[in-house]
Design a protein around this motif. Structure first.
Motif, PDB file in Angstrom:
ATOM      1  N   THR A   1       0.846  -1.184   0.000  1.00  0.00           N
ATOM      2  CA  THR A   1       0.000   0.000   0.000  1.00  0.00           C
ATOM      3  C   THR A   1       0.889   1.245   0.000  1.00  0.00           C
ATOM      4  O   THR A   1       2.074   1.170   0.359  1.00  0.00           O
ATOM      5  CB  THR A   1      -0.912   0.031   1.238  1.00  0.00           C
ATOM      6  OG1 THR A   1      -0.091   0.103   2.417  1.00  0.00           O
ATOM      7  CG2 THR A   1      -1.822  -1.184   1.292  1.00  0.00           C
ATOM      8  N   PRO A   2       0.357   2.413  -0.369  1.00  0.00           N
ATOM      9  CA  PRO A   2       1.176   3.632  -0.381  1.00  0.00           C
ATOM     10  C   PRO A   2       1.827   3.971   0.972  1.00  0.00           C
ATOM     11  O   PRO A   2       3.023   4.304   1.003  1.00  0.00           O
ATOM     12  CB  PRO A   2       0.183   4.711  -0.838  1.00  0.00           C
ATOM     13  CG  PRO A   2      -0.788   3.973  -1.695  1.00  0.00           C
ATOM     14  CD  PRO A   2      -0.966   2.633  -1.013  1.00  0.00           C
ATOM     15  N   PRO A   3       1.110   3.898   2.107  1.00  0.00           N
ATOM     16  CA  PRO A   3       1.802   4.192   3.368  1.00  0.00           C
ATOM     17  C   PRO A   3       2.920   3.197   3.669  1.00  0.00           C
ATOM     18  O   PRO A   3       3.979   3.580   4.179  1.00  0.00           O
ATOM     19  CB  PRO A   3       0.690   4.100   4.425  1.00  0.00           C
ATOM     20  CG  PRO A   3      -0.572   4.286   3.679  1.00  0.00           C
ATOM     21  CD  PRO A   3      -0.338   3.677   2.338  1.00  0.00           C
ATOM     22  N   THR A   4       2.699   1.926   3.352  1.00  0.00           N
ATOM     23  CA  THR A   4       3.736   0.924   3.622  1.00  0.00           C
ATOM     24  C   THR A   4       4.988   1.224   2.821  1.00  0.00           C
ATOM     25  O   THR A   4       6.116   1.080   3.320  1.00  0.00           O
ATOM     26  CB  THR A   4       3.210  -0.487   3.316  1.00  0.00           C
ATOM     27  OG1 THR A   4       2.102  -0.757   4.180  1.00  0.00           O
ATOM     28  CG2 THR A   4       4.282  -1.540   3.538  1.00  0.00           C
ATOM     29  N   ARG A   5       4.822   1.638   1.575  1.00  0.00           N
ATOM     30  CA  ARG A   5       5.981   2.009   0.757  1.00  0.00           C
ATOM     31  C   ARG A   5       6.785   3.104   1.444  1.00  0.00           C
ATOM     32  O   ARG A   5       8.016   3.006   1.581  1.00  0.00           O
ATOM     33  CB  ARG A   5       5.520   2.482  -0.615  1.00  0.00           C
ATOM     34  CG  ARG A   5       6.644   2.996  -1.518  1.00  0.00           C
ATOM     35  CD  ARG A   5       6.077   3.661  -2.772  1.00  0.00           C
ATOM     36  NE  ARG A   5       7.141   4.093  -3.672  1.00  0.00           N
ATOM     37  CZ  ARG A   5       7.797   5.249  -3.567  1.00  0.00           C
ATOM     38  NH1 ARG A   5       7.507   6.086  -2.576  1.00  0.00           N
ATOM     39  NH2 ARG A   5       8.747   5.571  -4.437  1.00  0.00           N
ATOM     40  N   GLU A   6       6.116   4.177   1.864  1.00  0.00           N
ATOM     41  CA  GLU A   6       6.835   5.297   2.466  1.00  0.00           C
ATOM     42  C   GLU A   6       7.469   4.917   3.810  1.00  0.00           C
ATOM     43  O   GLU A   6       8.582   5.334   4.126  1.00  0.00           O
ATOM     44  CB  GLU A   6       5.899   6.491   2.629  1.00  0.00           C
ATOM     45  CG  GLU A   6       5.484   7.118   1.297  1.00  0.00           C
ATOM     46  CD  GLU A   6       5.243   8.603   1.413  1.00  0.00           C
ATOM     47  OE1 GLU A   6       6.017   9.289   2.108  1.00  0.00           O
ATOM     48  OE2 GLU A   6       4.279   9.079   0.803  1.00  0.00           O
ATOM     49  N   LEU A   7       6.759   4.119   4.588  1.00  0.00           N
ATOM     50  CA  LEU A   7       7.310   3.691   5.872  1.00  0.00           C
ATOM     51  C   LEU A   7       8.540   2.816   5.676  1.00  0.00           C
ATOM     52  O   LEU A   7       9.541   2.953   6.389  1.00  0.00           O
ATOM     53  CB  LEU A   7       6.245   2.937   6.668  1.00  0.00           C
ATOM     54  CG  LEU A   7       5.070   3.783   7.161  1.00  0.00           C
ATOM     55  CD1 LEU A   7       3.964   2.897   7.714  1.00  0.00           C
ATOM     56  CD2 LEU A   7       5.530   4.788   8.214  1.00  0.00           C
ATOM     57  N   ALA A   8       8.489   1.919   4.692  1.00  0.00           N
ATOM     58  CA  ALA A   8       9.623   1.031   4.426  1.00  0.00           C
ATOM     59  C   ALA A   8      10.851   1.830   4.016  1.00  0.00           C
ATOM     60  O   ALA A   8      11.983   1.544   4.464  1.00  0.00           O
ATOM     61  CB  ALA A   8       9.255   0.029   3.339  1.00  0.00           C
ATOM     62  N   LEU A   9      10.658   2.824   3.170  1.00  0.00           N
ATOM     63  CA  LEU A   9      11.786   3.646   2.734  1.00  0.00           C
ATOM     64  C   LEU A   9      12.337   4.470   3.899  1.00  0.00           C
ATOM     65  O   LEU A   9      13.561   4.627   4.042  1.00  0.00           O
ATOM     66  CB  LEU A   9      11.354   4.557   1.590  1.00  0.00           C
ATOM     67  CG  LEU A   9      11.054   3.834   0.270  1.00  0.00           C
ATOM     68  CD1 LEU A   9      10.399   4.792  -0.727  1.00  0.00           C
ATOM     69  CD2 LEU A   9      12.328   3.240  -0.331  1.00  0.00           C
ATOM     70  N   THR A  10      11.448   4.979   4.753  1.00  0.00           N
ATOM     71  CA  THR A  10      11.895   5.722   5.938  1.00  0.00           C
ATOM     72  C   THR A  10      12.741   4.841   6.841  1.00  0.00           C
ATOM     73  O   THR A  10      13.817   5.247   7.314  1.00  0.00           O
ATOM     74  CB  THR A  10      10.680   6.257   6.714  1.00  0.00           C
ATOM     75  OG1 THR A  10       9.957   7.165   5.888  1.00  0.00           O
ATOM     76  CG2 THR A  10      11.114   6.982   7.983  1.00  0.00           C
ATOM     77  N   LEU A  11      12.286   3.620   7.090  1.00  0.00           N
ATOM     78  CA  LEU A  11      13.035   2.694   7.945  1.00  0.00           C
ATOM     79  C   LEU A  11      14.367   2.316   7.318  1.00  0.00           C
ATOM     80  O   LEU A  11      15.390   2.214   8.013  1.00  0.00           O
ATOM     81  CB  LEU A  11      12.198   1.441   8.207  1.00  0.00           C
ATOM     82  CG  LEU A  11      11.006   1.617   9.131  1.00  0.00           C
ATOM     83  CD1 LEU A  11      10.127   0.369   9.122  1.00  0.00           C
ATOM     84  CD2 LEU A  11      11.458   1.932  10.556  1.00  0.00           C
ATOM     85  N   ALA A  12      14.371   2.092   6.003  1.00  0.00           N
ATOM     86  CA  ALA A  12      15.618   1.714   5.325  1.00  0.00           C
ATOM     87  C   ALA A  12      16.654   2.830   5.440  1.00  0.00           C
ATOM     88  O   ALA A  12      17.839   2.571   5.717  1.00  0.00           O
ATOM     89  CB  ALA A  12      15.333   1.387   3.864  1.00  0.00           C
ATOM     90  N   ARG A  13      16.218   4.053   5.246  1.00  0.00           N
ATOM     91  CA  ARG A  13      17.160   5.179   5.337  1.00  0.00           C
ATOM     92  C   ARG A  13      17.652   5.370   6.765  1.00  0.00           C
ATOM     93  O   ARG A  13      18.809   5.725   6.995  1.00  0.00           O
ATOM     94  CB  ARG A  13      16.485   6.448   4.811  1.00  0.00           C
ATOM     95  CG  ARG A  13      16.270   6.410   3.294  1.00  0.00           C
ATOM     96  CD  ARG A  13      15.296   7.464   2.812  1.00  0.00           C
ATOM     97  NE  ARG A  13      15.051   7.344   1.376  1.00  0.00           N
ATOM     98  CZ  ARG A  13      13.896   7.602   0.783  1.00  0.00           C
ATOM     99  NH1 ARG A  13      12.853   8.005   1.522  1.00  0.00           N
ATOM    100  NH2 ARG A  13      13.754   7.464  -0.515  1.00  0.00           N
ATOM    101  N   ASP A  14      16.778   5.120   7.731  1.00  0.00           N
ATOM    102  CA  ASP A  14      17.198   5.219   9.131  1.00  0.00           C
ATOM    103  C   ASP A  14      18.207   4.131   9.469  1.00  0.00           C
ATOM    104  O   ASP A  14      19.187   4.385  10.181  1.00  0.00           O
ATOM    105  CB  ASP A  14      15.964   5.111  10.040  1.00  0.00           C
ATOM    106  CG  ASP A  14      16.293   5.402  11.489  1.00  0.00           C
ATOM    107  OD1 ASP A  14      16.730   6.529  11.779  1.00  0.00           O
ATOM    108  OD2 ASP A  14      16.121   4.502  12.334  1.00  0.00           O
ATOM    109  N   THR A  15      17.974   2.915   8.962  1.00  0.00           N
ATOM    110  CA  THR A  15      18.930   1.823   9.191  1.00  0.00           C
ATOM    111  C   THR A  15      20.281   2.161   8.585  1.00  0.00           C
ATOM    112  O   THR A  15      21.338   1.904   9.189  1.00  0.00           O
ATOM    113  CB  THR A  15      18.389   0.508   8.593  1.00  0.00           C
ATOM    114  OG1 THR A  15      17.149   0.182   9.220  1.00  0.00           O
ATOM    115  CG2 THR A  15      19.363  -0.641   8.816  1.00  0.00           C
TER     116      THR A  15
END
Length: 410
Positions: A75-89
């Protein structure tokens, strides 16, 4: 249908299920020290992600580190959340064994992404797939997979009761096999209204007595839930950490939250911390609630706030989420002290725990599974999967609990 459990079986974390060697459901990490990842990095034709929490999406960019370019559906929110987490990692662990991917892999993730709404069927790796609202966090989904012979329902994480941020799941699609989470299979949650009342009373008492309340909260879902509670009860509050960006992002996807107007009011009610010019130090003297990451005290701005308020018994630390064994948050609840930035710190401030869980409890799990009494149930994502499967079998279900690395033909 052939299922291989590469992670998340008989444990909470690093969820990953491979379907027919072609379609991967989730690819998370277990935030341990060091972090743990699925036992195999497959090369699927496509990936479907249930929701944007680290234990379901944290290792996803690693699938793109070679030549493979599987399409990623979410879903669109999941996409943005996943990218946010990846960049934080990457920011926290880039270039170490704790991060199995690079910035290039994260960029590739944006190129293979396809977003979908709920109940919109699509094709993925030769399977017909439909996402249903799972009621866990904004954008969270049950994943229904049909290979032409078998219909698999992968529940992801879900909740059957309403939260302020999202409504509980009502979806019960027909299926032949259910892979069901079991995080709270032996817990009965207090009524949410009762939990909120106790939380509000405690915070208001602390502020009336001149103290400060630090509210460690997960950036995704829990921070927004706590902001909504504070706004509804006119509790002065600050918000710090990744939860600020997540709150702004969720307002851009208002169709995936229960009440976008209430979330906007909660955002306006809270004061967003910039962290500049010693702001955090000044805030610790305020009579306010400070909602901040990390929810388990393993990093983030909480590393500034907890040491600053710990010595004053008038202050309160309110833990709002599950504390994994071995984390400073779990330590604090069990011993009254915690290791913060390498130092063991005794805490004189009050320490309280409130069950604002976004998962179904035992009654919720059983209520959900009652629609699937005549199908195969595979229990995963829990600390007592085997015991819960035994209980289900005793109640007439065809239930079992796969182990890590096992294949099941269903």
């Amino acid at each position: 249908m052939d299922l291989r459990f590469l992670g998340g079986a008989r444990e909470v974390g690093r969820s990953a299920v491979l379907v027919n060697d072609r379609l991967l459901l989730d690819f998370g990490m277990l935030a341990d020290d060091p972090p743990r990842f699925p036992v195999e990095t497959p090369e699927p034709d496509a990936v479907v992600v249930s929701h944007g929490h680290l234990d379901h999406v944290g290792a996803l960019p690693a699938l793109l580190s070679g030549d493979a370019r599987p399409t990623v559906h979410w879903t669109p929110p999941t996409r943005e959340l996943a990218l946010t987490l990846a960049r934080d990692t990457l920011k926290l662990h880039g270039g170490t064994l704790a991060c199995p991917f690079t910035e290039t892999d994260v960029k590739r993730l944006t190129q293979v992404s396809e977003t979908h709404g709920y109940r919109e069927s699509f094709e993925a790796a030769g399977h017909d797939v439909t996402l249903f609202d799972a009621g866990h966090i904004p954008g969270s989904a049950h994943v229904l997979v049909d290979d032409g012979d078998t219909r698999l329902l992968y529940t992801g994480d879900f909740h059957t009761h309403d939260q302020r941020l999202v409504s509980g799941t009502t979806a019960r699609p027909d299926a032949d096999v259910v892979v069901c989470e079991s995080t709270y299979s032996d817990v009965e949650h207090e009524a949410r209204a009762t939990v909120e009342d106790r939380f509000v009373e405690s915070v208001e008492t602390t502020l009336w007595e001149g103290g400060t309340v630090v509210v460690p909260a997960f950036a995704i879902g829990r921070t927004q839930e706590m902001l909504l509670v504070c706004a509804a009860n006119d509790i002065p509050c600050y918000v710090d950490g990744m939860g600020k960006d997540v709150t702004r992002m969720l307002l851009r996807h208002s169709g995936f939250v229960r009440d976008a107007d209430a979330l906007q009011r909660a955002k306006s009610h809270a004061r967003f911390v910039t962290g500049r010019d010693g702001q955090r130090t000044r805030i610790t003297d305020q009579q306010a609630a400070i909602v901040t990451t990390s929810g388990m005290l393993s990093g983030g701005p909480a590393m500034t706030y907890i040491p600053a308020i710990r010595a004053n018994p008038t202050n309160t630390i309110t833990m709002t989420g599950y504390q994994v064994e071995g984390t400073p948050g779990r330590d604090l609840l069990e011993t009254g002290s915690a290791e913060i930035d390498g130092r063991r710190m005794p805490v004189s401030a009050g320490v309280e725990r409130y069950d604002f869980s976004a998962h179904a409890d035992r009654d919720g799990l059983l209520e959900f599974l009652d629609a699937y009494r005549d199908v195969t149930v595979l229990v995963n994502h829990g600390d007592r999967c085997g015991a819960f499967a035994d209980e289900l079998r005793g109640d007439g279900y065809d239930a079992s609990a796969p182990r890590i690395g096992e294949s099941h033909v269903v």
